[in-house]
Write a protein that holds these residues in place. Sequence first.
Motif: not given
Lengths: 244, 867
Positions: B77-80, B214-224
Amino acid sequence: MKSNSEAILKVSALTKSVQLDEKTLELLQPVHLTVNTGETLAIVGSSGSGKTTLLSILAGLDLPTSGEVYLKNHPLHQFNEEQRSQVRANHVGFIFQQFLLISSLTALENVMLPAELANLPDAKEQGLALLASVGLAERAEHYPSQLSGGEQQRVAIARAFITKPDVLFADEPTGNLDTKTGIHIADLLFQLNEKHGTTLVLVTHDPKLAKRCQRQVEMDSGVLHEARLDNVNVEELSADMKVG
Amino acid sequence: MSELIVKPSKAWFKQSLRLLHHEFRRGELTIIFLAIVLAVGTVFSLTGFSEQIKQAIISNSANTIAADRVLGSSREIPTEYLDKSESLSLKVATKILLDSMVFSGDNMLLSELDIISEAYPLRGEFLVKMSLDQKVATSVGAPKQGTAYVEESILSRLDVKIGGTIEVGVLPLTIAGVIVEIPDRSYRMFVAGPSIFLNIKDIEKTELIKPGSRVYHQYLFAGERDDIEEFETWIKPQLNESQNWYSVKSAQNRLSKVLDSSEKFLSLASMLGIVLAAVAVAVASRRYGQRHQPMVAVFKALGASKSHVKKLYMLHWGLLSLISIIVGLVVGYLLMLAGVSAIESYLSLDESQITFKPVITAVITGLLCSVAFAVHPITELISTKPLDVIRGFKQNVLPSFGWHQLIPLFALFALLMLFSRDLIMSSSLLLGGIVVSGVLLLLGRLIMGAGRSAGAKAGKAWHLALANLKRRANENSVQLVSFTIAIQLLLLITVMKSSIVDEWQAQFPENTPNHYLLNIANEEVAPLQDFVNELGIDNQGFYPIFRGRLSAINGEKTVSFDDDDDVDKSDNEKDESIKGSSTENEAKQDDKEKPKERKGAGRELSLTWQAQLPMANEIIEGKWWEESDVSPQVSMESGVAERLEIKLGDELTFTLGTDEFTVPVTSLREVNWKSRQLNFIMIFNEAAVKGIDTTSISAWMVPEENKNQVYRFLSQYPTVSIMDFGSLMKQLTKMIEQVSIAIELILVLVVLAGSLVLVAQVQASMEERERELAILRTLGAKGSLLRNSVLFEFIALGAVAGLMASIAMEIAVFFLQTQVFDMSASFHFSYWLIGIFAGAGFVGLMGMLSCWRLLKLSSVTLIRRTM
């Protein structure tokens, strides 16, 4: 046993007809009949003469097309099904040619049934006593299928008497039994009838059985008339009836 | 006139209980009881079982995404996005999913690589045992660089121990522990293999990720919560079709939707058994009504009022239903426990979590069966006239057509709705069921009619049997339909298990490829090409491959499907990676996912370029390009083109990450998908794809004797993934096995319910049979003739059911062969024999058993009972 003069069954101008396609079939021509309390009456006649139809109406199982029928002064011809049920429960006993015991109930339970329907106390004791009186005390817990034809009819007789009915209607009570058993059953029926002083209306085409009643009437094509079995040769009549 | 004293009798209660007691003891109510128990037990166990699984999966998956939100994407995903999350002080972890071969010594295994960053997991626990005898698992993050956590099955499959080494790509990794629990495990049908977790910092060293991989990326987010929601509001509008944003809830919703639909399928399939059980109730209650007619007439003649009789029978039937429902619930509960204990090793189920749903569903089913299917016979029974004691009783009168027949139909519909909660599905199932039953009935009648004429020429016993069969055609029809269905299921399972897969494999031409090679780097193409040439291995050359999305047609942006969440989608994407190239499956999948309006392919396709038209491809419109053509062009598979309404000359725009290019369609190809060759929906010419990074794929026909040699050679190229077609076949066989278990369960139900219907029907015809046998006896028929005529009647019924089942099976197999397996149809005569003999044997036996009492009666008893 002698009858007293009080009428328990009174029928006047009773007719019954059924519609078959476009034809009206007259089952009963205007019938007049009075049966006194304690009287025993045999209705004889050939098959299809209308005797069973008459019995059905007298017992309140069916309604006449016209005319009046009183049982114990109840105008059955004006009563609906429920009211007639109540009259039957209070005043009537039945014995059928096919015995019609309830196969899922024991002999004793079959005998108790009318007493329970009429809310009578001590149904069980009475039932056992009656079963003993028809010689089936030991068979009280047996199911109808475990009994012979004669035994089943004895249970049916016990059932018929448990409510001490005012009128007992018997439709060919020996018709499904061999001669010997038939005589036995008839003996029992008349014995109990005498003992309880019940009015008996019996439909049969057996002249010998009919002769045991105080009075005989004959149905012939829907017409009822007094039969004089005393004056006819019973064997002859019997032969005639079989032909009929 | 004397006053009529009305004394309402209270005896109905006592009489009703007495009747129930005696009838139960004498076995008069057994069929109705068993039918209701069967229906209730089935529904309770199935609904309860699937509910338990669902609860377990959902509660186990409370942390199913190991974060508060996940962004899944087939590209980085884009770094922004990451900058923004950082500004909101969200915690971020990364997970890359990739299927790859893993080696240990001479052993190799296709596995799922889970490449995780240090922060993983953000929510929940990742539990690992550092040695096999460690009692309590340790909660860990990513493994240290140079080490991996593996699922326990890997140890045995690669013959390696904790502390041993496995090779992932070109990187040797030490096994540091065995995985006990993965916080974001997905429940997928097809998983490449057991999971291996490695540190994201090792990924480059494996050299596994190349262009086109063929790869699959997952970006995990957690917080308030507020921060997460702010981030969500910010990021959602920016996502494209290949990016999926999901929360625990949407993941669970999706999961529960998937589970719901499988539950629905199982319930609907078992409906067949329940419907048959209901039919058994209907048949048995009709017989019950007839059997009780004299009783009611006598009751009434002796002075019982209608309300007395009504109360008596309402209580009687009510208690019977209640007892049956309770027993059904107990039986269902026991079955459910058995089912639960069978799968306990796979899922930790909490038995205390029984919900009301299965109980309520089962009770409603029981009530519908006992009330709706019996209401008419019971109302008719209650209205029996007392005069019947004199006139006699109607026996075996076939039910007349009337509004009352709509009640069972409504009940059936209600049952279907109860399970499917889907109006269209329920209506079509009901209508379909009526049509299928109608066709089967008609066919059955024809066969029975033909049998009657044939029987006239056969022996006496057969003659009698077939005449009876035809005469009782109406009564027999229900049994015929139920046994036909049961036998058909039996045959279908047998054929599927033993023949179809073998036949399918046997139908491929001899040089059909049996190995697919993926992820071949450009510099590896030459040595591999030399190797196959040298060994003389049949192959179709090497196809350069890259991933891209069809983003516009003639400048019109393609609309992608909008899924409310994406667990399933990400699974699909990963599943594809085992399929390798663009196959027909992909095209079909696209079609399914495509909403009604004109759409694009929806997600990324595997794209290739070729100078020559590949074999098994035929140009049906337009012209294949010359090698020297410098204008970009694309050739499209005609089927997909038709579905996407793309014509020759249309301009297609493809998006590769952030790059876009547009090419005209210059030819349409017909592709023989059956060939099992590498086939593509889109093929470009070289001019179209200049400057695009690719890896290659290839398909080889490796003879059994060369297998080891090939594997040894390929182990020099650890980043190349090899897919053995044999292992795919194993997966298919396993899937068929799983489906068979479900069908077998239904089969047992149908057989049980069908047998109940048979016994109920035989009981209903018992008086009639008694009379017939008495007449035949009187006329001097021998015992053996009577026995045989009864036996043959049922044998013939079973054989007819078997024959029809065989026809139905052959039709079903024909569709499976031609539509699902893309193979030519074949005929399975030996199974017809199995069907006919199994039907004749089973129905013959059941029929004889249910008539046994009758056949054992002596002539005298028989005649006395009926004359």
